[in-house]
Design an enzyme around this catalytic site. Structure first.
Site, PDB file in Angstrom:
ATOM      1  N   SER A 252       0.839  -1.192   0.000  1.00 37.69           N
ATOM      2  CA  SER A 252       0.000   0.000   0.000  1.00 37.69           C
ATOM      3  C   SER A 252       0.876   1.244   0.000  1.00 37.69           C
ATOM      4  CB  SER A 252      -0.917   0.007   1.211  1.00 37.69           C
ATOM      5  OG  SER A 252      -0.157   0.352   2.349  1.00 37.69           O
ATOM      6  N   LYS A 253       0.264   2.339  -0.376  1.00 41.62           N
ATOM      7  CA  LYS A 253       0.975   3.604  -0.447  1.00 41.62           C
ATOM      8  C   LYS A 253       1.514   3.979   0.939  1.00 41.62           C
ATOM      9  CE  LYS A 253       0.122   7.980  -2.822  1.00 41.62           C
ATOM     10  NZ  LYS A 253      -0.911   8.890  -3.324  1.00 41.62           N
ATOM     11  N   ARG A 254       0.787   3.565   1.978  1.00 46.13           N
ATOM     12  CA  ARG A 254       1.158   3.920   3.351  1.00 46.13           C
ATOM     13  C   ARG A 254       2.425   3.205   3.831  1.00 46.13           C
ATOM     14  NH1 ARG A 254      -2.740   1.675   6.362  1.00 46.13           N
ATOM     15  NH2 ARG A 254      -3.952   1.139   4.535  1.00 46.13           N
TER      16      ARG A 254
END
Ligand code: GLU
Length: 284
Positions: A237-239
């Site tokens: 994920s981007k996170r």
């Protein structure tokens, strides 16, 4: 036939590692075969448009050395290479597809449940609605019986029952095409021989087969790449802080190292060698 691959990013504002791997594999298989590597910008989702995102794509291509033979700024005669500049082309082919029975006008609002009632409109009813300016989309028409199959270089032979395929939208009410339509039109008109992309498109691929068949076009070879996951087998994920090219550059890795790393996410050398330049990857 000359090998031609395309990298077709949407301008999202960052380069996910999965997209970079797709770009790299497109580049490598094309260059290994002395073929063409094409850059196409898929910007038909107007809501997702991000300022400066296209420049960012050019910048990553430049920094990583993935030089394309054709693209928005290098005309190879099958452009434009930015989808929002190809709307006339999509409309022309949507009309052709309607005439061929592979698509139909739909005036329904919201999601369809079950069969599309617009399939039963008469020619006159359709014309009246169009003349009255009623908002509409163009939907794919898919037979409800029989099966469809295609071959993927990674996943092998895939066969599905037509009744499981939904009649998705090809041209939206704003006149823009969906990915499901534009990818087929462009890959055909741009003479793409090998489609390399993420496996999130695998389940829609039978619908594309229907489109190719309706037009009487030859299908490209498909190479769907499995998702890149973290150690827990979850989507990066981007996170996570290391899901994009930009993340890794920010952490101090040089572009050559990022390319090397990405190459090994889904491929390995038989002798377990781990360090390659881009030229060496092309060779290997
Ligand atoms: N625009 C699509 C994406 O960024 C490209 C998929 C493809 O390569 O066909 O996911």
């Amino acid at each position: 036939m000359k090998m031609r691959t395309r990298f077709a990013p949407s301008p999202t504002g960052y380069m996910h590692i999965g997209n970079l791997r797709t770009a790299l594999y497109c580049y490598l298989i094309a260059k290994h075969d002395h073929g063409d590597f094409i850059l196409r910008i898929e910007d038909t989702d107007q809501q997702r448009e991000v300022e400066g995102a296209i420049d960012l794509i050019y910048q990553v291509m430049e920094e990583t050395g993935l030089h394309y033979d054709e693209g928005p700024d290098i005309d190879g005669g099958v452009g434009p290479y930015i989808q929002s500049q190809r709307l006339d082309i999509y409309h022309e082919y949507a009309q052709k597809l309607i005439d061929l029975g592979g698509a139909h006008y739909c005036f329904c609002e919201g999601e369809l449940e079950g069969e599309d009632p617009c399939l039963h409109l008469s020619q006159q009813e359709i014309q009246d609605k169009l003349d009255a300016g009623i908002s509409h989309v163009i939907r794919q028409t898919i037979p409800t019986t029989g099966t469809t199959s295609f071959d993927d270089e990674v996943y092998g032979h895939i066969e599905v029952e037509n009744k499981t395929l939904n009649e998705g939208i090809l041209i939206k009410s704003d006149g823009y095409p969906t990915y499901n339509f534009a990818n087929v039109i462009d890959d055909h008109l741009m003479n793409i021989s090998h489609v390399v992309r993420g496996n999130e498109y695998l389940s829609s691929a039978p619908k594309y087969t229907h489109l190719y068949k309706a037009f009487g076009w030859e299908e490209p070879k498909y190479i769907h790449c499995p998702l890149i996951t973290n150690e827990e087998h979850q989507k990066l994920s981007k996170r996570s802080g290391h899901s994009s090219y930009e993340d890794l550059i920010e952490q101090g890795f040089v572009p050559e190292a990022v390319v090397n790393f990405v190459a090994l996410l889904g491929w390995s050398s038989p002798d377990n060698r781990e360090i390659f330049s881009l030229e060496e990857l092309v060779e290997a």
